[in-house]
Design a protein around this motif. Sequence first.
Motif, mmCIF file in Angstrom:
data_model
loop_
_atom_site.group_PDB
_atom_site.id
_atom_site.type_symbol
_atom_site.label_atom_id
_atom_site.label_comp_id
_atom_site.label_asym_id
_atom_site.label_seq_id
_atom_site.Cartn_x
_atom_site.Cartn_y
_atom_site.Cartn_z
ATOM 1 N N LYS A 1 0.817 -1.206 0.000
ATOM 2 C CA LYS A 1 0.000 0.000 0.000
ATOM 3 C C LYS A 1 0.858 1.266 0.000
ATOM 4 O O LYS A 1 0.378 2.342 -0.378
ATOM 5 C CB LYS A 1 -0.948 -0.015 1.208
ATOM 6 N N SER A 2 2.117 1.158 0.430
ATOM 7 C CA SER A 2 3.033 2.300 0.325
ATOM 8 C C SER A 2 3.345 2.580 -1.136
ATOM 9 O O SER A 2 3.448 3.737 -1.555
ATOM 10 C CB SER A 2 4.321 2.025 1.107
ATOM 11 N N ASP A 3 3.502 1.520 -1.911
ATOM 12 C CA ASP A 3 3.681 1.676 -3.365
ATOM 13 C C ASP A 3 2.467 2.358 -3.994
ATOM 14 O O ASP A 3 2.599 3.193 -4.893
ATOM 15 C CB ASP A 3 3.885 0.309 -4.027
ATOM 16 N N VAL A 4 1.271 1.984 -3.530
ATOM 17 C CA VAL A 4 0.046 2.575 -4.078
ATOM 18 C C VAL A 4 0.034 4.082 -3.832
ATOM 19 O O VAL A 4 -0.331 4.874 -4.711
ATOM 20 C CB VAL A 4 -1.206 1.914 -3.454
ATOM 21 N N TYR A 5 0.449 4.482 -2.629
ATOM 22 C CA TYR A 5 0.513 5.910 -2.302
ATOM 23 C C TYR A 5 1.474 6.631 -3.255
ATOM 24 O O TYR A 5 1.147 7.679 -3.821
ATOM 25 C CB TYR A 5 0.971 6.101 -0.859
ATOM 26 N N SER A 6 2.671 6.076 -3.426
ATOM 27 C CA SER A 6 3.668 6.704 -4.301
ATOM 28 C C SER A 6 3.146 6.821 -5.732
ATOM 29 O O SER A 6 3.377 7.831 -6.410
ATOM 30 C CB SER A 6 4.969 5.901 -4.281
ATOM 31 N N PHE A 7 2.434 5.793 -6.194
ATOM 32 C CA PHE A 7 1.842 5.861 -7.526
ATOM 33 C C PHE A 7 0.801 6.978 -7.597
ATOM 34 O O PHE A 7 0.692 7.678 -8.613
ATOM 35 C CB PHE A 7 1.206 4.529 -7.900
#
Length: 697
Positions: free
Chosen positions: A581-587
């Motif tokens: 979900k950290s990747d989702v935020y960065s995206f």
Amino acid sequence: MGHHFLGLWIVFFGVIATRVLSKTNAPDVSALNVMYTSLNSPSQLSGWQSSGGDPCGDSWEGIKCSGSSVTEINLSNLGLSGSMGYQLSSLTSVTYFDLSKNNIKGEIPYQLPPNAQYIDLSENGFTNNVPYSFSQMTDLEYLNLAHNQLNGQLSDMFGKLTKLKELDLSSNSLTGNLPQSFGKLSSLIKLHLQDNKFTGPINVLANLPLDDLNVEDNDFSGWIPEELKGIRKLKTGGNSWSSGTAPPSPPGENSSVHRKVNDDGIKSLVTGLTIAGIALGVLVLLVIIISLFSRKSSRHSSHFFDEERFSQQKSFSPASQELPKDLRSDICKDYKDLRSSSTSIDIMPFQKSPSIGGRPALSSGKQSFSESEFVNRLNAGRSMSIHASSFLLGDLQAATANFASGRLLGQGSTGRVYRAKYADGKVLAVKKIDSSLFRGGRPEEFSEIVANISKLHHQNIAELVGYCSEQGHNMLIHEYFRNGSLHNFLHMSDEYSRPLTWNTRVRIALGTARAIEYLHEVCSPSLIHKNIKSSNILLDAELNPRLSDCGLGTFHQRTSQNLGVGYNAPECTRPLAYTLKSDVYSFGVVMLELLTGRMPFDSSKPKVEQCLVLWATPQLHDNEALENIADPALRGLYPPKSVSRFADIIALCVQREPEFRPAMSEVVQALVRLVQRSSMNKRGDLGGSRQLDDYDY
């Protein structure tokens, strides 16, 4: 007289105290304000306001509270229209949520009261699919989405809903097989799926404690499991059930565990096992006799050759479909939209090599690996051929002018990237990983990284071309993309010299989302990228995105830099806190860059505008504000509805709470729907000649 006035004062202060104590929590008020506006400010909702107010103290229509928190919303059968708004996830104390029997349309929002136990949205006009956010609502006991216009296949989202007792999805247009996570609905008593377009078997329901099951008028097939035939309320008509006796359960699916077996059944089982045992014994005896006869009639040398080949095939042959467990666990499966040149992973049997004393060594049709100790480490214990080639340090030094500053393409937290140009005109990008990242690490660490990256094959991922590991230098070689990175296009060029049209921006977002989805949900185990930013999104000749730096997440646990300022999710206060979900935020931050043309953090802006997320997020659901924050380089050439939907997806991705962010597969689906609705095409994506007539509103 004095007592009379005293009584009035007591009543007055009592009213004042009650109003003060009942002052509703600000997030609840804000969520209801947005909901009221989204429902077209209906007059039948007495007391409701579009801004401010006190729902608990002023007794708004359909609202119940406990203290200063809203706990129930019951707006059933009030003739409401419009949509539900986008702030429902702020209603953390709401356990009862009923908007049934209205005329509310559009998608069911991802944001719903996260701790709800009862949700009824039936008999409305909701479209598209069931949102994945239901997967996190672990307190849910009742869910009714019947009599809407929902369509598509259900995601596998029900694994955590162990408290769900009643589920009604009837009278929609849902398709596909039932998700396997239905089998984990351990408290489900009532399930209504009638009047949809579901297909396949219903075996996944066999062991649920159902008392009321209706699967009428679908396209189900196969047999109705015996376990379901004793249900008190069972309706199965209007399907394509198979006739005749049902086949026995497959191995590992012994359904008899969940039903009573009588004495005759036990006797039959014992008899069957006895007969099977005798037959198996006869078969083994025949095999032994044939084997002995074959050995006597064969030459000694061929016997040893066959035995060795059989041993190899047993462990590693592609025909056996059996790989060592430690290898199977981390192979990225083929992706459905891979390019034809990279859809398979070569599986090679081990061969004994006299040069290394009989230890297993990898056979490859491409090159001999005996020349390099690094490559021996790379392939030791593996049965996969590596697609990446080994590059010599001297050749790379010559091609990069000894890594001259004039060849530097960029620098990140893991190292520098140089342009390597060869005499034949070939150009490559060489990432020289900072040697300090390997201090204290295992000597085979870089070889493992190369092996893992070489398995990644996706049309939106920058594939590994080669590697170099000599004299303390560790380098990764990738294809060179002349258009550079998305960061360069958005932030380093003149505002009007190389504009990205709206179509292109959406296409870049969708391609990048698919790459991340591949890492998260196709690779096993999942890969967290940990470094998603616009400078790591490269653009090919047709401006299609290629995500780079994949497979280097291990280094981001050792560097304090991690992502650039503005990309880090709020929970990432330390490197080990990174999740999918950290990747989702960065995206989501990258999508904000595409929308606004601004950098994630810009110290040249006024203080309130320096952090892109903090500045832009409050404006994402305001259409007038969106016109102001859209990238000026777009020159207004974009469909407002498409921009609005794009902004809605961003808002989901950059939520502060990780659990409320969607999975990447959900983001991909949302972007695909956006593209389909806008009827986008790929003509004229670069340049400023697009006309608004090309868009379908």
